[in-house]
Design a protein around this motif. Structure first.
Motif, PDB file in Angstrom:
ATOM      1  N   TRP A   1      67.832  45.105  53.457  1.00 41.60           N
ATOM      2  CA  TRP A   1      69.195  44.334  53.783  1.00 41.60           C
ATOM      3  C   TRP A   1      69.206  43.790  55.128  1.00 41.60           C
ATOM      4  O   TRP A   1      69.509  42.788  55.370  1.00 41.60           O
ATOM      5  CB  TRP A   1      70.066  45.272  53.668  1.00 41.60           C
ATOM      6  N   VAL A   2      68.791  44.556  56.058  1.00 36.68           N
ATOM      7  CA  VAL A   2      68.726  44.355  57.417  1.00 36.68           C
ATOM      8  C   VAL A   2      67.685  43.334  57.889  1.00 36.68           C
ATOM      9  O   VAL A   2      68.175  42.263  58.541  1.00 36.68           O
ATOM     10  CB  VAL A   2      68.684  45.513  58.613  1.00 36.68           C
ATOM     11  N   GLY A   3      66.594  43.430  57.134  1.00 34.32           N
ATOM     12  CA  GLY A   3      65.792  42.382  57.363  1.00 34.32           C
ATOM     13  C   GLY A   3      66.179  41.047  56.748  1.00 34.32           C
ATOM     14  O   GLY A   3      65.952  40.210  57.249  1.00 34.32           O
ATOM     15  N   ASN A   4      66.856  40.847  55.353  1.00 33.73           N
ATOM     16  CA  ASN A   4      67.050  39.835  55.131  1.00 33.73           C
ATOM     17  C   ASN A   4      68.511  39.147  55.882  1.00 33.73           C
ATOM     18  O   ASN A   4      68.436  37.922  55.948  1.00 33.73           O
ATOM     19  CB  ASN A   4      67.600  40.004  53.608  1.00 33.73           C
ATOM     20  N   VAL A   5      69.287  40.021  56.223  1.00 28.74           N
ATOM     21  CA  VAL A   5      70.374  39.374  57.008  1.00 28.74           C
ATOM     22  C   VAL A   5      69.776  38.756  58.362  1.00 28.74           C
ATOM     23  O   VAL A   5      70.190  37.673  58.890  1.00 28.74           O
ATOM     24  CB  VAL A   5      71.489  40.543  57.465  1.00 28.74           C
ATOM     25  N   PHE A   6      68.934  39.415  59.021  1.00 21.43           N
ATOM     26  CA  PHE A   6      68.404  38.934  60.168  1.00 21.43           C
ATOM     27  C   PHE A   6      67.487  37.775  59.848  1.00 21.43           C
ATOM     28  O   PHE A   6      67.769  36.638  60.779  1.00 21.43           O
ATOM     29  CB  PHE A   6      67.601  40.050  60.778  1.00 21.43           C
ATOM     30  N   TRP A   7      66.888  37.487  58.985  1.00 23.10           N
ATOM     31  CA  TRP A   7      65.885  36.550  58.493  1.00 23.10           C
ATOM     32  C   TRP A   7      67.135  35.131  58.153  1.00 23.10           C
ATOM     33  O   TRP A   7      66.379  34.109  58.399  1.00 23.10           O
ATOM     34  CB  TRP A   7      65.108  36.675  57.394  1.00 23.10           C
ATOM     35  N   ILE A   8      67.838  35.541  57.339  1.00 23.28           N
ATOM     36  CA  ILE A   8      68.882  34.515  56.884  1.00 23.28           C
ATOM     37  C   ILE A   8      69.632  34.016  58.234  1.00 23.28           C
ATOM     38  O   ILE A   8      69.526  32.566  58.345  1.00 23.28           O
ATOM     39  CB  ILE A   8      70.032  34.886  56.058  1.00 23.28           C
ATOM     40  N   ASN A   9      69.964  34.842  59.322  1.00 17.39           N
ATOM     41  CA  ASN A   9      70.679  34.397  60.372  1.00 17.39           C
ATOM     42  C   ASN A   9      69.834  33.566  61.325  1.00 17.39           C
ATOM     43  O   ASN A   9      70.155  32.649  62.083  1.00 17.39           O
ATOM     44  CB  ASN A   9      71.370  35.484  61.305  1.00 17.39           C
ATOM     45  N   LEU A  10      68.489  33.874  61.473  1.00 17.80           N
ATOM     46  CA  LEU A  10      67.567  33.409  62.143  1.00 17.80           C
ATOM     47  C   LEU A  10      66.934  31.850  61.605  1.00 17.80           C
ATOM     48  O   LEU A  10      66.975  31.161  62.458  1.00 17.80           O
ATOM     49  CB  LEU A  10      66.309  34.213  62.390  1.00 17.80           C
TER      50      LEU A  10
END
Length: 150
Positions: free
Chosen positions: A128-137
């Motif tokens: 979850w955290v990796g995906n949210v970070f990646w989407i925002n980046l």
């Protein structure tokens, strides 16, 4: 326990608040199968979702329960189908750009927690955290596949 009262209350909020475009609420695993980890991690998630919506004015929610005005859903062109995961979070975020989103503790839902129990909380949080970070980046999902858990 009372679906009619649940939706009557939610729809009354929309009727009374014209600027309200989306509602989310607390999410918990069914009490009879809830683990201590469910209580801890979902408690933190619910607090985070409440903070984002009701204090910071930044829409946040998950696909377990989101209720929105159809006109708002259409105005933001619905879900981003290119996001394999995180499309629910993205949707509520975009809703908050055109109106108010609200976390309402009276709109609590319970669900089976199959993904949490199947993957385990540490692995799921990492995803979850990796995906949210990646989407925002990058604007794209890090997760390439998000299989249904039934």
């Amino acid at each position: 326990p009372d679906v009619n009262a649940f939706f009557a209350y939610a729809l009354a909020r929309f009727a009374a608040e014209p600027q309200l475009v989306g509602l989310v609420g607390p999410q918990n695993v069914f009490p009879e199968i809830e683990t201590w980890a469910d209580k801890v991690f979902l408690g933190m998630q619910n607090m985070n979702i409440r903070l984002h919506n009701n204090v910071l004015g930044i829409g946040m929610g998950t696909g377990k329960f989101m209720l929105m005005r159809r006109s708002a859903f259409e105005a933001i062109h619905g879900f981003r189908e290119d996001l394999v995961a995180g499309e629910d979070l993205d949707l509520v975020y975009r809703l908050s750009k055109i109106g108010t989103t609200s976390y309402d503790h009276r709109l609590q839902i319970h669900y089976p927690g199959r993904r949490e129990h199947g993957l385990g909380w540490p692995r799921l949080l990492f995803i979850w955290v990796g995906n949210v970070f990646w989407i925002n980046l990058t604007g794209h999902a890090w997760v390439k596949e998000w299989k249904p858990v039934r």
